[in-house]
Write a protein that holds these residues in place. Structure first.
Motif, PDB file in Angstrom:
ATOM      1  N   GLU D  19      -1.892 -22.318 -17.371  1.00  0.00           N
ATOM      2  CA  GLU D  19      -0.610 -22.463 -16.670  1.00  0.00           C
ATOM      3  C   GLU D  19       0.245 -23.567 -17.295  1.00  0.00           C
ATOM      4  N   ARG D  20      -0.435 -24.630 -17.697  1.00  0.00           N
ATOM      5  CA  ARG D  20       0.313 -25.741 -18.295  1.00  0.00           C
ATOM      6  C   ARG D  20       0.982 -25.299 -19.592  1.00  0.00           C
ATOM      7  N   ILE D  21       0.232 -24.532 -20.391  1.00  0.00           N
ATOM      8  CA  ILE D  21       0.797 -24.082 -21.666  1.00  0.00           C
ATOM      9  C   ILE D  21       1.933 -23.089 -21.434  1.00  0.00           C
ATOM     10  N   GLU D  22       1.774 -22.248 -20.424  1.00  0.00           N
ATOM     11  CA  GLU D  22       2.808 -21.245 -20.161  1.00  0.00           C
ATOM     12  C   GLU D  22       4.152 -21.890 -19.782  1.00  0.00           C
ATOM     13  N   LYS D  23       4.072 -23.112 -19.263  1.00  0.00           N
ATOM     14  CA  LYS D  23       5.318 -23.840 -18.942  1.00  0.00           C
ATOM     15  C   LYS D  23       6.115 -24.159 -20.206  1.00  0.00           C
ATOM     16  N   GLU D  24       5.448 -24.133 -21.360  1.00  0.00           N
ATOM     17  CA  GLU D  24       6.174 -24.414 -22.608  1.00  0.00           C
ATOM     18  C   GLU D  24       6.639 -23.118 -23.277  1.00  0.00           C
ATOM     19  N   ASN D  25       6.863 -22.106 -22.460  1.00  0.00           N
ATOM     20  CA  ASN D  25       7.431 -20.844 -22.946  1.00  0.00           C
ATOM     21  C   ASN D  25       6.552 -20.070 -23.926  1.00  0.00           C
ATOM     22  N   CYS D  26       5.259 -20.196 -23.735  1.00  0.00           N
ATOM     23  CA  CYS D  26       4.350 -19.372 -24.527  1.00  0.00           C
ATOM     24  C   CYS D  26       3.641 -18.397 -23.602  1.00  0.00           C
ATOM     25  N   ILE D  27       3.336 -17.233 -24.123  1.00  0.00           N
ATOM     26  CA  ILE D  27       2.494 -16.306 -23.381  1.00  0.00           C
ATOM     27  C   ILE D  27       1.050 -16.628 -23.766  1.00  0.00           C
ATOM     28  N   VAL D  28       0.171 -16.683 -22.781  1.00  0.00           N
ATOM     29  CA  VAL D  28      -1.217 -17.035 -23.066  1.00  0.00           C
ATOM     30  C   VAL D  28      -2.134 -15.843 -22.759  1.00  0.00           C
ATOM     31  N   ASN D  29      -2.846 -15.362 -23.794  1.00  0.00           N
ATOM     32  CA  ASN D  29      -3.838 -14.312 -23.618  1.00  0.00           C
ATOM     33  C   ASN D  29      -5.202 -14.943 -23.445  1.00  0.00           C
ATOM     34  N   LEU D  30      -5.879 -14.572 -22.387  1.00  0.00           N
ATOM     35  CA  LEU D  30      -7.187 -15.152 -22.139  1.00  0.00           C
ATOM     36  C   LEU D  30      -8.258 -14.155 -22.582  1.00  0.00           C
ATOM     37  N   VAL D  31      -9.083 -14.547 -23.544  1.00  0.00           N
ATOM     38  CA  VAL D  31     -10.129 -13.665 -24.047  1.00  0.00           C
ATOM     39  C   VAL D  31     -11.486 -14.300 -23.752  1.00  0.00           C
ATOM     40  N   GLN D  32     -12.326 -13.568 -23.030  1.00  0.00           N
ATOM     41  CA  GLN D  32     -13.632 -14.115 -22.664  1.00  0.00           C
ATOM     42  C   GLN D  32     -14.663 -13.713 -23.720  1.00  0.00           C
ATOM     43  N   GLY D  33     -15.105 -14.656 -24.527  1.00  0.00           N
ATOM     44  CA  GLY D  33     -16.098 -14.354 -25.563  1.00  0.00           C
ATOM     45  C   GLY D  33     -17.503 -14.421 -25.004  1.00  0.00           C
ATOM     46  N   GLU D  34     -18.489 -14.337 -25.893  1.00  0.00           N
ATOM     47  CA  GLU D  34     -19.877 -14.346 -25.416  1.00  0.00           C
ATOM     48  C   GLU D  34     -20.292 -15.687 -24.845  1.00  0.00           C
ATOM     49  N   ASN D  35     -19.933 -16.757 -25.576  1.00  0.00           N
ATOM     50  CA  ASN D  35     -20.371 -18.077 -25.133  1.00  0.00           C
ATOM     51  C   ASN D  35     -19.246 -18.938 -24.605  1.00  0.00           C
ATOM     52  N   CYS D  36     -18.018 -18.554 -24.928  1.00  0.00           N
ATOM     53  CA  CYS D  36     -16.925 -19.403 -24.498  1.00  0.00           C
ATOM     54  C   CYS D  36     -15.665 -18.573 -24.316  1.00  0.00           C
ATOM     55  N   CYS D  37     -14.679 -19.205 -23.747  1.00  0.00           N
ATOM     56  CA  CYS D  37     -13.421 -18.534 -23.468  1.00  0.00           C
ATOM     57  C   CYS D  37     -12.383 -18.990 -24.501  1.00  0.00           C
ATOM     58  N   ILE D  38     -11.518 -18.077 -24.890  1.00  0.00           N
ATOM     59  CA  ILE D  38     -10.512 -18.374 -25.899  1.00  0.00           C
ATOM     60  C   ILE D  38      -9.130 -18.071 -25.353  1.00  0.00           C
ATOM     61  N   LEU D  39      -8.183 -18.983 -25.607  1.00  0.00           N
ATOM     62  CA  LEU D  39      -6.794 -18.723 -25.210  1.00  0.00           C
ATOM     63  C   LEU D  39      -5.985 -18.416 -26.471  1.00  0.00           C
ATOM     64  N   GLY D  40      -5.311 -17.285 -26.495  1.00  0.00           N
ATOM     65  CA  GLY D  40      -4.441 -16.932 -27.616  1.00  0.00           C
ATOM     66  C   GLY D  40      -2.989 -17.151 -27.191  1.00  0.00           C
ATOM     67  N   LEU D  41      -2.277 -18.019 -27.915  1.00  0.00           N
ATOM     68  CA  LEU D  41      -0.912 -18.365 -27.517  1.00  0.00           C
ATOM     69  C   LEU D  41       0.099 -17.576 -28.344  1.00  0.00           C
ATOM     70  N   ILE D  42       1.051 -16.981 -27.694  1.00  0.00           N
ATOM     71  CA  ILE D  42       2.086 -16.224 -28.384  1.00  0.00           C
ATOM     72  C   ILE D  42       3.443 -16.832 -28.073  1.00  0.00           C
ATOM     73  N   GLY D  43       4.280 -16.919 -29.095  1.00  0.00           N
ATOM     74  CA  GLY D  43       5.612 -17.507 -28.931  1.00  0.00           C
ATOM     75  C   GLY D  43       5.812 -18.575 -29.991  1.00  0.00           C
ATOM     76  N   ASP D  44       6.812 -19.415 -29.818  1.00  0.00           N
ATOM     77  CA  ASP D  44       7.067 -20.463 -30.800  1.00  0.00           C
ATOM     78  C   ASP D  44       6.129 -21.641 -30.539  1.00  0.00           C
ATOM     79  N   THR D  45       4.977 -21.597 -31.171  1.00  0.00           N
ATOM     80  CA  THR D  45       3.980 -22.636 -30.904  1.00  0.00           C
ATOM     81  C   THR D  45       4.218 -23.898 -31.727  1.00  0.00           C
ATOM     82  N   THR D  46       5.261 -23.898 -32.550  1.00  0.00           N
ATOM     83  CA  THR D  46       5.514 -25.138 -33.317  1.00  0.00           C
ATOM     84  C   THR D  46       5.907 -26.282 -32.385  1.00  0.00           C
ATOM     85  N   VAL D  47       6.362 -25.966 -31.169  1.00  0.00           N
ATOM     86  CA  VAL D  47       6.742 -27.043 -30.231  1.00  0.00           C
ATOM     87  C   VAL D  47       5.544 -27.551 -29.434  1.00  0.00           C
TER      88      VAL D  47
END
Lengths: 337, 337, 337, 337
Positions: D19-47
């Motif tokens: 939620e915190r990252i989404e406030k910076e205008n990025c879409i966050v994809n949550l991918v649940q891996g075998e041992n850990c969870c991964i967040l994939g950020l889409i948008g202008d992540t240079t900021v």
């Protein structure tokens, strides 16, 4: 594993790659970013070859998420490993102090030093019989004769012996004669040797290569463990950097990093790290303060006449006073020496 | 060799050291500087152990004047060495082009690639049978079966074969089957292996270690030569640096430096250097422009399905067009390809 | 300085070079070795340009004997320097603890952290007002406003303030407002800035460049000292190596080395060294155990919302417990914290 | 950007971070891996500040997908940039040859060398007026007088002049007097200087720092471009590695890499790269063969008496013959010199 496609990757190539990866029993999540497409792989990606995927001309980069080592990984083995060496231990609350000369030179020399370091509280005797030397014209060690002298010193003092192996054809002999087999920095990626050592049960003190990354270091431990021998002790001994006032640069951060990533014990070699006798004391203290499980130190009764590494050896009385200070530092973390 | 004493060195200690060194058949010139005393050693200082002198607490530093290698040293062997490989040559005016897949995968694969690189003008076939891999879980090569397939490819094309050895117990087999024995970067300081190879007469392609200095590289060549085998080819394949966009950093300056210090031929591996297929062409051209005696290049007919190193292999048609450009560059220095 | 001639150097060229060097008030000893001739220079060789001599095509190499720094050199100033910072000291028996946030963010933030670190025993407050950032799009600091907030925090707590300068045009302001001026790693060889700082009397905390050698580091201190400001504090903060699990590699050996070569105090930055909050504690303990004169640590009350370097900041309560352990380690060497 | 959570991260913490990252205008994809969870950020992540996310104790690592530079990025600017320097060009089909002495020493010297390199075909004159020197006791350049002499040489020959700036207070003067402003390796991350240069329109030759990564190098170019000055020329001049036979290690792979990642022209400095006159020729040829857009070479009419860098300068006749060979290599790629 995350695969980043190039911005110009055609859709059909992305689908083709996705399908190819799925054949290796991974689930592939396709995420469309602003400028490029990303594949997120789920499953046991340690079997997937990163290089193979990067060979695809539409792939920009592949990033690993999972550590490629399993048996050495703390994730699957949360508790610290304590290695048993014929009753003595490496890992756990008692700091393992391994001391002795760079190379075994004579019966008199090795027995005198062994007695002296034992008296100061060392728990293990080190001494080189087979010596890896940069120059073919330098002293190459007493070899088999050196092994015999180490056994005499063990008999005399009761100290377990730690010595370096340089080729696989010596393994049977080492397994029979030696308590801890050392693999030197230059052989850290001698994979044929590692595979053979994996078939034994003898504890292996594995030194980090001069320019091995933490990951490569743990992968070399993994080679031994994957073969069946889980008794691996990791030894940081200085890495090669641009700084050449010191012979190598002790990577002190490797202590907390290795202990976070792996459950294996971590031992520091303060003698080879900087390569100068007057840095051994401060580096030893730093290593214990940073949480090392042990030290392997070169001690020589007559450094200026040592057959090798005299410049980085300390004298027995220096070792004795150092032991006192190390005990005080260890006690802060509730450890003994 | 020059020994710099500490400013606080007592005179009697300086005299004692001087006398000790003179026992090793060196003449010692004592020069009193402004702040410290300097000993200048004349004679064959390769037998003198720098570390031993540095173990003296009154010595500040020891600096070598003479290079520690003799047989590899151009000083004592001013003319370029040309290595004969069953009639083909490495060194001299004809650039040696060694091409083929990272690893031998099947009869069909190795023969197809061998024919193709031969047609494009390659003079030697490379292909890995024994593969050093960072991970114990990666493909380790077809091993002895791979050697047999290489022999088939040689029979088919007439190209001499170059392949890597990983342990000394394979030497007899390699001497019998292989034209050039490659020692990989990770075994550059596997001294037991080097000593055994020194007893053969087969040409050795010695790869520079990931963090070996030029001097250490030449000392490893010296190990082989000191044993009696002077047929050593030096191969620069990229060194490890802080930059990690590329897998390694090709040390292009090593070409003029090695050729100035040594008479041995120098070959470049543009595939492992940066580790990406799209840098192979510019690095190959750079290497020939800088004076390399040859190249060892990974060529694969289907990189995306290669069992290893696909990401750094080029396709046969790329290799063919590259050969054309390299020929033009070589001709500027009066060489052929 | 020792000049090694090439083996093919004609006698008249050697004599010509000898005479040229003697014009610079050095005595030149000519030593004829087995394969080459060596010139030993006596006198103040710091004025002789090594590069100029190496430009002579008959010269093989030039080796320095004397360290090129004078004012920073322990040889000419055997006793430890203790720097006075308005009554507080850096160097000597009391460990200097400099703590605070990476960057000043608000009045509330800096005052809260300042009070908290003071309570835990810190002697100095750090906080960035001008921030060197790799990206032009990152937060660049509150700049002059940040300076004012630091002054408020000093007023509130009495802690002297340490903050980074980024350009010479700010020197007057910094001299007036700040107790210790920090020169960041990226400006270690911004010689115009160093020269201007040499004209002030304010203590300078000089950070070692990311790939500066020990000698270059001391030469940068020499720039400031040669200008007239001898109040220089050396700060090791991690160097760049091939290892990239950690952001930088703390060169822990730099502590004994710098203290042997120079009389200036040595402070360690355990936060930037590895760049991860969980390595700060072990590295801090290691630094004090190895003999550092102080630490500069990033402490933040809310690292996850810090405007920069949150990943390497520790929380106030962690800092407090760390201070306890550091005190125990310091006492082993008879120091206090 | 990809965020890898620690295996022990509680679900509510993952959601909070998302939620915190989404406030910076990025879409966050949550991918649940075998041992850990991964967040994939889409948008202008240079900021988005990578460090801030890594400060979260439940985050294991953050990996960047997008390059953090925009204006320097070939992705958004596919065509090669050609920089206009008062009619002459850098980038494009004509190789830019920049030659001249390390430092301007006298009117006679600079004019003689300028005439000579022009006659051999150089397109630009280099010469240092302000000199960054490791030692405060070395020659620091003729400074403003040097600038005047460069202008005289330009008047005499018509060659545009390239010279180094060392502090922001000189910018007005440089903009008025100089054709290309050089930023030296030691100032590559002098961000205050870069920002000020971004406000001018004068072409900037930006040298890579001694241990700057390719990404940091491009981020420094981005600083200048973000300020409004897009006339940036990238110059690789050797990086610092463990190898010290050569002064630096020329990163020849940087040529294809920089040209793939960026649209800016790439110039090589073969003089500083290895630091020895006899490597200048092979490195120059290698650079052109690998696709460099130009070279900046030190040429001196009397190297052994040069006020600096004589050891790495070549003589005018050597430069002349080199130009011939470079022309032949350039023509293979359809370029002229």
């Amino acid at each position: 594993m995350v695969v980043i496609m190039r911005p110009d990757a055609p859709n059909e190539e992305i689908i083709r790659l996705k399908e190819r990866i799925e054949k290796e029993n991974c689930i592939v999540n396709l995420v469309q970013g602003e400028n490029c497409c990303i594949l997120g792989l789920i499953g046991d990606t340690t079997v997937i070859d990163k290089d193979k995927i990067e060979a695809n001309e539409y792939v920009d980069r592949v990033m690993k998420v999972q550590q490629p080592y399993k048996k050495a990984n703390r994730l699957f083995h949360p508790h610290d490993t304590i290695i048993d060496v014929n009753g003595a231990t490496i890992g756990g609350n008692k700091i393992a102090m391994i001391a002795g000369p760079c190379s075994v030179e004579s019966e008199e020399q090795i027995i005198e030093i062994a007695k002296s370091v034992k008296e100061s509280g060392a728990g293990f005797l080190r001494g080189g019989a087979f010596k890896p030397r940069t120059s073919p014209y330098s002293f190459q060690g007493l070899r088999l004769e050196g092994l015999e002298l180490l056994k005499l010193a063990r008999k005399e003092t009761g100290l377990p012996i730690v010595t370096e192996i340089m080729s696989a054809d010596m393994i049977d002999r080492f397994v029979q004669d030696v308590d801890v087999i050392q693999v030197g920095a230059r052989n850290m990626q001698n994979f044929e040797l590692l595979k053979e050592l994996g078939k034994t049960k003898t504890p292996i003190l594995l030194k980090r290569g001069l320019c091995a990354t933490i990951e490569e270091f743990l992968m070399s431990a993994e080679y031994i463990m994957a073969g069946g021998n889980e008794n691996v002790i990791l030894c940081e001994r200085g890495i090669r950097t641009y700084e050449n006032y010191t012979r190598n640069t002790l990577d002190i951060s490797a202590i907390p990093v290795l202990k976070r990533l792996s459950h294996l014990p971590v031992v520091i070699d303060p003698s080879h790290s900087a390569g100068m006798w007057w840095t051994v004391e401060p580096l030893s203290k730093a290593a214990i303060a940073a949480g090392a499980d042990g030290l392997i130190i070169e001690v020589h009764n007559d450094p200026a006449n040592a057959k090798c590494d005299g410049q980085q050896s300390i004298k027995p009385d220096k070792f004795k006073s150092l032991m006192g200070d190390l005990g005080k530092i260890a006690s802060i973390d509730g450890k003994t020496i």
